[in-house]
Design a protein around this motif. Structure first.
Motif, PDB file in Angstrom:
ATOM      1  N   VAL A 145     -39.389  51.610  -8.963  1.00  0.00           N
ATOM      2  CA  VAL A 145     -38.462  52.382  -9.786  1.00  0.00           C
ATOM      3  C   VAL A 145     -39.297  53.213 -10.759  1.00  0.00           C
ATOM      4  O   VAL A 145     -40.084  52.669 -11.532  1.00  0.00           O
ATOM      5  N   ASP A 146     -39.142  54.532 -10.678  1.00  0.00           N
ATOM      6  CA  ASP A 146     -39.841  55.409 -11.617  1.00  0.00           C
ATOM      7  C   ASP A 146     -39.235  55.232 -13.005  1.00  0.00           C
ATOM      8  O   ASP A 146     -38.016  55.111 -13.150  1.00  0.00           O
ATOM      9  N   PHE A 147     -40.090  55.214 -14.014  1.00  0.00           N
ATOM     10  CA  PHE A 147     -39.598  55.084 -15.382  1.00  0.00           C
ATOM     11  C   PHE A 147     -40.558  55.774 -16.333  1.00  0.00           C
ATOM     12  O   PHE A 147     -41.706  56.026 -16.015  1.00  0.00           O
ATOM     13  N   GLU A 148     -40.028  56.071 -17.497  1.00  0.00           N
ATOM     14  CA  GLU A 148     -40.817  56.666 -18.570  1.00  0.00           C
ATOM     15  C   GLU A 148     -40.901  55.637 -19.678  1.00  0.00           C
ATOM     16  O   GLU A 148     -39.873  55.131 -20.149  1.00  0.00           O
ATOM     17  N   GLU A 149     -42.111  55.317 -20.085  1.00  0.00           N
ATOM     18  CA  GLU A 149     -42.318  54.296 -21.108  1.00  0.00           C
ATOM     19  C   GLU A 149     -42.586  54.950 -22.457  1.00  0.00           C
ATOM     20  O   GLU A 149     -43.348  55.906 -22.558  1.00  0.00           O
ATOM     21  N   HIS A 150     -41.932  54.425 -23.484  1.00  0.00           N
ATOM     22  CA  HIS A 150     -42.197  54.827 -24.862  1.00  0.00           C
ATOM     23  C   HIS A 150     -42.634  53.565 -25.603  1.00  0.00           C
ATOM     24  O   HIS A 150     -41.831  52.665 -25.815  1.00  0.00           O
ATOM     25  N   ASN A 151     -43.884  53.512 -25.979  1.00  0.00           N
ATOM     26  CA  ASN A 151     -44.443  52.349 -26.657  1.00  0.00           C
ATOM     27  C   ASN A 151     -44.264  52.533 -28.160  1.00  0.00           C
ATOM     28  O   ASN A 151     -44.816  53.470 -28.753  1.00  0.00           O
ATOM     29  N   ILE A 152     -43.495  51.637 -28.802  1.00  0.00           N
ATOM     30  CA  ILE A 152     -43.206  51.815 -30.228  1.00  0.00           C
ATOM     31  C   ILE A 152     -44.441  51.629 -31.101  1.00  0.00           C
ATOM     32  O   ILE A 152     -44.450  52.081 -32.243  1.00  0.00           O
ATOM     33  N   ASN A 153     -45.471  50.983 -30.580  1.00  0.00           N
ATOM     34  CA  ASN A 153     -46.719  50.873 -31.346  1.00  0.00           C
ATOM     35  C   ASN A 153     -47.472  52.190 -31.353  1.00  0.00           C
ATOM     36  O   ASN A 153     -48.117  52.540 -32.332  1.00  0.00           O
ATOM     37  N   GLU A 154     -47.377  52.917 -30.272  1.00  0.00           N
ATOM     38  CA  GLU A 154     -48.060  54.207 -30.159  1.00  0.00           C
ATOM     39  C   GLU A 154     -47.161  55.371 -30.567  1.00  0.00           C
ATOM     40  O   GLU A 154     -47.657  56.445 -30.910  1.00  0.00           O
TER      41      GLU A 154
END
Length: 60
Positions: free
Chosen positions: A11-20
């Motif tokens: 499954v393609d996804f876009e990750e948003h890391n709250i630390n970065e």
């Protein structure tokens, strides 16, 4: 575990890391989320945490 599940099921996804990317913390709080991960898919209700039942419906 959510990220692993999506990857293993291709499954393609876009990750948003709250630390970065701390700007996403306020975005998630405004939407009522207090825990991560948050999975937000077009046409489905967003949810937080590792939810295999919900992930299965995304993976098909």
């Amino acid at each position: 575990m959510t990220k692993r599940y999506l990857t293993e099921h291709n499954v393609d996804f876009e990750e948003h890391n709250i630390n970065e990317q701390p700007q996403y913390v306020d975005y998630l709080k405004k939407r009522g989320f207090m825990a991560v991960p948050v999975v937000d898919v077009d046409g489905k209700q967003a949810f937080s945490g590792f939810r295999p039942d919900q992930l299965q419906s995304i993976a098909g």
